[in-house]
Design a protein around this motif. Structure first.
Motif, PDB file in Angstrom:
ATOM      1  N   ASP A 149       0.823  -1.212   0.000  1.00 16.91           N
ATOM      2  CA  ASP A 149       0.000   0.000   0.000  1.00 16.91           C
ATOM      3  C   ASP A 149       0.856   1.259   0.000  1.00 16.91           C
ATOM      4  N   ASN A 150       2.020   1.178   0.638  1.00 17.85           N
ATOM      5  CA  ASN A 150       2.905   2.345   0.667  1.00 17.85           C
ATOM      6  C   ASN A 150       3.390   2.710  -0.728  1.00 17.85           C
ATOM      7  N   ILE A 152       1.756   2.064  -3.478  1.00 16.62           N
ATOM      8  CA  ILE A 152       0.596   2.570  -4.221  1.00 16.62           C
ATOM      9  C   ILE A 152       0.373   4.049  -3.908  1.00 16.62           C
ATOM     10  N   VAL A 153       0.505   4.400  -2.627  1.00 16.26           N
ATOM     11  CA  VAL A 153       0.324   5.803  -2.234  1.00 16.26           C
ATOM     12  C   VAL A 153       1.398   6.676  -2.871  1.00 16.26           C
ATOM     13  N   MET A 154       2.643   6.228  -2.842  1.00 19.27           N
ATOM     14  CA  MET A 154       3.731   7.005  -3.414  1.00 19.27           C
ATOM     15  C   MET A 154       3.555   7.195  -4.918  1.00 19.27           C
ATOM     16  N   SER A 156       0.722   7.105  -6.566  1.00 13.53           N
ATOM     17  CA  SER A 156      -0.441   7.959  -6.814  1.00 13.53           C
ATOM     18  C   SER A 156      -0.113   9.433  -6.611  1.00 13.53           C
ATOM     19  N   LEU A 157       0.896   9.697  -5.796  1.00 13.61           N
ATOM     20  CA  LEU A 157       1.341  11.073  -5.579  1.00 13.61           C
ATOM     21  C   LEU A 157       2.362  11.519  -6.614  1.00 13.61           C
TER      22      LEU A 157
END
Length: 252
Positions: A149-150, A152-154, A156-157
């Motif tokens: 998930d980390n 994916i967040v990175m 997406s940013l």
């Protein structure tokens, strides 16, 4: 203001030191032999030993440990990141670690000495060989433990590769790196003691063995005490580095 856990930790350290010295003093008083002097006799002799040349031996040993650990950390970090980034390379190197890690590295000392001689390089190479695989395995496992998930967040940013390295990978590596470094310090000191008994006249290993051969037990125990205190100081410095570099660990 320091929290209670810090004072509790210091208390346990002092208690451990007290128990060690009580055991040492008791054995010394019971045996009543010169080969095991009392702690206060050794500590009284330490300033004299320092003035008579131990400082140079300790400096030589610290230099070898510092260079060996620095090289091992750099190489381990590069290899661990490459294993994480390039999956095929990671699988191949994992297989290499699987077969080479169980080999007792001190058994390679005669080969390293034959190929590299008896100089400074041999001692640094032995430290490097023994602690390198410990560091690689610890860093590899730390990278593998990062939740998906980390990433994916990175992504997406819109994080770039350098940003991913700075804000995700390196913070995940710091605790594992420092934990592995604590183990590596103890290993490096042990290995150095063995290697410094060959082909050198400088270093704590040489100093302690030379004192033993001269039946100068006060010098021998003073050298052991200095070497132990140095290892303890390196542990404390590692804890300080973790306190500064991994503030989220303090919160935990």
């Amino acid at each position: 203001m320091p929290n209670k856990s810090l004072f509790a930790r210091l208390g346990y350290i002092l208690l451990g030191a007290l128990l060690l010295h009580l055991l040492w003093a008791t054995l010394s008083l019971v045996m009543q032999k010169a080969l095991l002097p009392t702690p206060w006799a050794v500590y009284t002799h330490m300033p004299t030993a320092w003035q008579e040349g131990m400082a140079g031996h300790l400096t030589a040993s610290l230099g070898r440990i510092g260079v060996g650990l620095a090289l091992a950390l750099l190489i381990a970090l590069i290899i661990a990141l490459a294993m994480h980034r390039y999956r095929h390379f990671g699988k191949v190197f994992n297989a290499f670690i699987y077969f080479s890690y169980p080999i007792p590295k001190l058994a390679l000392l005669p080969i390293v000495m034959l190929l590299g001689g008896l100089g400074e390089g041999t001692k640094i190479i032995m430290i490097l060989l023994i602690v390198l695989f410990q560091l690689i395995v610890s860093l590899r496992d730390a990278l593998a433990a990062i939740p998906k998930d980390n990433y994916i967040v990175m992504h997406s940013l819109g994080a770039s590769t350098p940003a991913m390295l700075r804000h995700l990978l390196l913070p995940a590596l710091v605790p594992a790196l420092l934990s592995a470094l604590r183990i590596a310090i103890g290993t490096a000191v042990s290995v150095l003691f063995v290697t410094e008994t060959y082909g050198t006249s400088r270093g704590m290993g040489y100093y302690i063995v030379n004192a033993w051969m001269r039946v100068d037990y006060l010098d021998m125990y003073a050298g052991i005490a200095f070497l132990g205190a140095t290892g303890f100081l390196l542990f404390v410095l590692t804890d300080c580095a973790e306190y500064l570099l991994a503030p989220w660990r303090r919160a935990q």
